[in-house]
Design a protein around this motif. Structure first.
Motif, short mmCIF file in Angstrom:
data_model
loop_
_atom_site.label_atom_id
_atom_site.label_comp_id
_atom_site.label_asym_id
_atom_site.label_seq_id
_atom_site.Cartn_x
_atom_site.Cartn_y
_atom_site.Cartn_z
N TYR A 103 46.07 -4.14 -39.66
CA TYR A 103 47.47 -4.09 -39.24
C TYR A 103 48.12 -2.79 -39.71
O TYR A 103 48.77 -2.07 -38.94
CB TYR A 103 48.22 -5.29 -39.82
CG TYR A 103 49.38 -5.78 -38.99
CD1 TYR A 103 49.30 -6.96 -38.28
CD2 TYR A 103 50.57 -5.07 -38.93
CE1 TYR A 103 50.36 -7.43 -37.52
CE2 TYR A 103 51.64 -5.52 -38.18
CZ TYR A 103 51.54 -6.70 -37.48
OH TYR A 103 52.59 -7.15 -36.72
N HIS A 127 47.90 -6.14 -29.17
CA HIS A 127 48.08 -6.90 -30.40
C HIS A 127 49.43 -6.58 -31.05
O HIS A 127 49.98 -5.49 -30.87
CB HIS A 127 46.95 -6.58 -31.38
CG HIS A 127 46.92 -7.43 -32.60
ND1 HIS A 127 47.54 -7.05 -33.78
CD2 HIS A 127 46.36 -8.64 -32.84
CE1 HIS A 127 47.34 -8.00 -34.68
NE2 HIS A 127 46.63 -8.97 -34.14
N SER A 129 50.19 -5.74 -33.96
CA SER A 129 50.21 -4.55 -34.82
C SER A 129 50.46 -3.28 -34.03
O SER A 129 51.14 -2.36 -34.51
CB SER A 129 48.89 -4.44 -35.60
OG SER A 129 47.78 -4.39 -34.72
N THR A 230 39.67 -3.09 -37.36
CA THR A 230 39.71 -3.85 -38.60
C THR A 230 38.29 -4.00 -39.12
O THR A 230 37.33 -3.97 -38.34
CB THR A 230 40.36 -5.23 -38.40
OG1 THR A 230 40.33 -5.94 -39.62
CG2 THR A 230 39.62 -6.03 -37.36
#
Length: 380
Positions: A103, A127, A129, A230
């Protein structure tokens, strides 16, 4: 406003969410709860792999629990730098920079790409983020229909001479479909724009040696492409990474607030992820099993009459009739020992609620087949 009034207002908002079927609750799990996990993101089953656990344990003994500071103070360790060199090599970029979460990596990357007058063009299914990164950046943002390259081209054509960044996921986190990355890149380059790709759900899952969808699209090392991901999905750990040209990574180190002012990723996690990268790069068999299971899940669920997304990677999305039905469906599955994701507005990019299955090669095949049967039997 008095404290009592403030708390009463929060209660009223909670009541409205409950009426709309949007209540959210935490469900703590034990270390070994016996549940078949089709909700977590451990795609390759590496989170508890013996080599990953051993590497983490060694780092824990050497460094202790936390990094004890931000990366620019005392938080950078040899483990962090080794991981960044490994990730850059895997992704085929000049450099990579590790953040404490995916994030924060996205927030930092989007903000760092913005210059005066920059136009951000963001996919409608991106997303949260990436959406928050666009908002925090303060730049003008155009949200284009999902995976619509023509709409991206039109938005760029309408802003000639302005710096621009096309922002997209590669494998979209809700429905699991793959973005048309090669065409998006060609369109961005035609208009002198940059392309930012969040490769979170593709890294380790698709591409040569699992290097992700950017590599699969033939965009490895392109100077006008920035990749984020991520480290908490196929790699089974935590943290995030931004990878791209050396000049951009230097800019992040010197200016990214989510990097400078944040305590570093714990070395124990970085060491575990380092081991996981090695396993993922050599995990062609795991990826083949994952792809076969995803295709099988789609076929089985569609044969039962369910509305199921295509499986371009390892995310399988099933439409539910309503938020309440999605919650009841997921609860019924959990009561029978199967964990599935339950996605409802505002976590979905449209008005539809869904069950989301994240296929894992680490789940025993018999358990996986049983879980599909439970999902079908519990369907509203």
């Amino acid at each position: 406003m008095a404290v009592a009034d403030w708390l009463a207002a929060l209660d009223r908002r909670a009541e409205l969410r409950a009426k709309a079927g949007l209540t959210r609750r935490l469900h703590p799990r034990a270390a070994a709860d016996g549940v078949v996990d089709l909700a977590g993101n451990d795609y390759l089953g590496l989170a508890a792999h013996p080599e990953v656990v051993a590497a983490a344990a060694q780092a824990l003994a050497a460094y202790g629990l936390g990094a004890t500071g931000s990366r620019l103070i005392r938080g950078s360790t040899e483990v962090h730098h080794t991981l960044e060199e490994t990730l850059a090599d895997w992704l085929g970029t000049d450099r990579a920079l590790v953040f404490s979460s995916g994030y924060l990596a996205n927030l930092g990357a989007v903000r760092a790409l913005v210059r005066p007058r920059t136009l951000l063009i963001s996919d409608a299914h991106n997303h949260a983020s990436l959406i928050d990164g666009c908002r925090i950046s303060g730049a003008e943002t155009v949200v284009t229909p999902h995976a619509d390259v023509a709409a991206v081209a039109a938005a760029l054509a309408a802003a000639p001479g302005r710096p621009a960044v096309v922002v997209t996921e590669s494998v979209f986190s809700v429905d699991g479909d793959l973005a048309p990355l090669a065409r998006l890149h060609a369109t961005a380059r035609e208009h002198g724009a940059l392309l930012l790709v969040d490769d979170a759900h593709a890294l380790g899952v698709v591409g040569p040696d699992g290097a992700g969808a950017v590599a699969e699209a033939g965009l490895t090392g392109e100077p006008d492409v920035v990749v984020t991901a991520t480290l908490s999905k196929a790699l089974g750990g935590a943290g995030g990474v931004v990878a791209g040209p050396a000049e951009f990574v230097r800019h992040l180190v010197e200016t990214a607030r989510t990097f400078i002012y944040d305590t570093a990723l714990p070395p124990v996690v970085a060491a575990g992820v380092q081991a996981a990268v090695g396993l993922a790069r050599s995990g062609a068999g795991l990826r083949a099993e994952l792809a076969e299971r995803a295709a099988h899940a789609v076929g089985r669920l569609r044969a039962a009459g369910l509305d199921v997304s295509a499986a371009d990677a390892a995310v399988v999305s099933i439409t539910a009739p309503s938020p309440e039905a999605a919650t009841a469906w997921a609860t019924a599955c959990r009561d029978r020992g199967v964990a599935v994701g339950c996605f409802r507005p505002p976590s979905t990019p449209d008005s539809r609620s869904r069950l989301r299955l994240t296929v894992s090669a680490g789940v025993p095949r018999a358990d996986f087949e049983h879980a599909l049967e439970v999902i079908v039997e519990c369907a509203p």
